[in-house]
Design a protein around this motif. Structure first.
Motif, PDB file in Angstrom:
ATOM      1  N   PHE A  49      -9.267  -1.661  10.096  1.00 16.40           N
ATOM      2  CA  PHE A  49      -8.066  -0.944   9.691  1.00 16.40           C
ATOM      3  C   PHE A  49      -7.600  -1.516   8.359  1.00 16.40           C
ATOM      4  N   ASP A  50      -7.528  -0.713   7.330  1.00 10.03           N
ATOM      5  CA  ASP A  50      -7.134  -1.163   6.000  1.00 10.03           C
ATOM      6  C   ASP A  50      -5.607  -1.198   5.906  1.00 10.03           C
ATOM      7  N   THR A  51      -5.039  -2.310   6.289  1.00 11.90           N
ATOM      8  CA  THR A  51      -3.587  -2.459   6.334  1.00 11.90           C
ATOM      9  C   THR A  51      -2.953  -2.239   4.969  1.00 11.90           C
ATOM     10  N   HIS A  52      -3.533  -2.834   3.936  1.00 11.32           N
ATOM     11  CA  HIS A  52      -2.937  -2.724   2.602  1.00 11.32           C
ATOM     12  C   HIS A  52      -2.902  -1.274   2.119  1.00 11.32           C
ATOM     13  N   THR A  77      -2.881   1.408   3.959  1.00 14.08           N
ATOM     14  CA  THR A  77      -1.938   2.157   4.795  1.00 14.08           C
ATOM     15  C   THR A  77      -0.506   1.867   4.394  1.00 14.08           C
ATOM     16  N   LEU A  78      -0.181   0.599   4.167  1.00  8.82           N
ATOM     17  CA  LEU A  78       1.176   0.238   3.755  1.00  8.82           C
ATOM     18  C   LEU A  78       1.549   0.871   2.417  1.00  8.82           C
ATOM     19  N   ALA A  79       0.578   1.005   1.537  1.00  8.13           N
ATOM     20  CA  ALA A  79       0.842   1.594   0.223  1.00  8.13           C
ATOM     21  C   ALA A  79       1.263   3.055   0.327  1.00  8.13           C
ATOM     22  N   THR A  80       0.868   3.729   1.396  1.00 13.10           N
ATOM     23  CA  THR A  80       1.218   5.143   1.553  1.00 13.10           C
ATOM     24  C   THR A  80       2.411   5.357   2.482  1.00 13.10           C
ATOM     25  N   LEU A  81       2.865   4.316   3.133  1.00 11.68           N
ATOM     26  CA  LEU A  81       3.958   4.416   4.096  1.00 11.68           C
ATOM     27  C   LEU A  81       5.287   4.562   3.378  1.00 11.68           C
ATOM     28  N   ASP A  82       5.999   5.630   3.651  1.00 13.37           N
ATOM     29  CA  ASP A  82       7.314   5.839   3.043  1.00 13.37           C
ATOM     30  C   ASP A  82       8.391   5.631   4.113  1.00 13.37           C
TER      31      ASP A  82
END
Length: 69
Positions: free
Chosen positions: A10-13, A15-20
């Motif tokens: 799971f690419d956490t970084h 995913t977090l970059a797209t989380l609004d």
């Protein structure tokens, strides 16, 4: 080596970059399994993150004196 253990990483970084949405990151600075620097990288990758360091915190649940129940 992690590829042998994790079948679907799971690419956490990414995913977090797209989380609004707000994110809360809590990490112990004495974690021997996941380096503390990983939580700082997650904070940097997130748009809206709050980061809390638990001094002496390890990987498992914190000691009772950290968050008494």
């Amino acid at each position: 080596m992690p590829g042998l253990l994790v079948r679907e990483p799971f690419d956490t970084h990414a995913t977090l970059a797209t989380l609004d949405a707000p994110a809360l990151i809590i990490h112990g600075d004495a974690d021997l399994l996941v380096p503390y620097a990983h939580s700082l990288a997650n904070k940097a990758a997130a748009r809206r993150a709050e980061h809390h360091r638990v001094e002496g915190g390890q990987h498992m649940l914190p000691a009772a004196d950290t968050w008494p129940i």
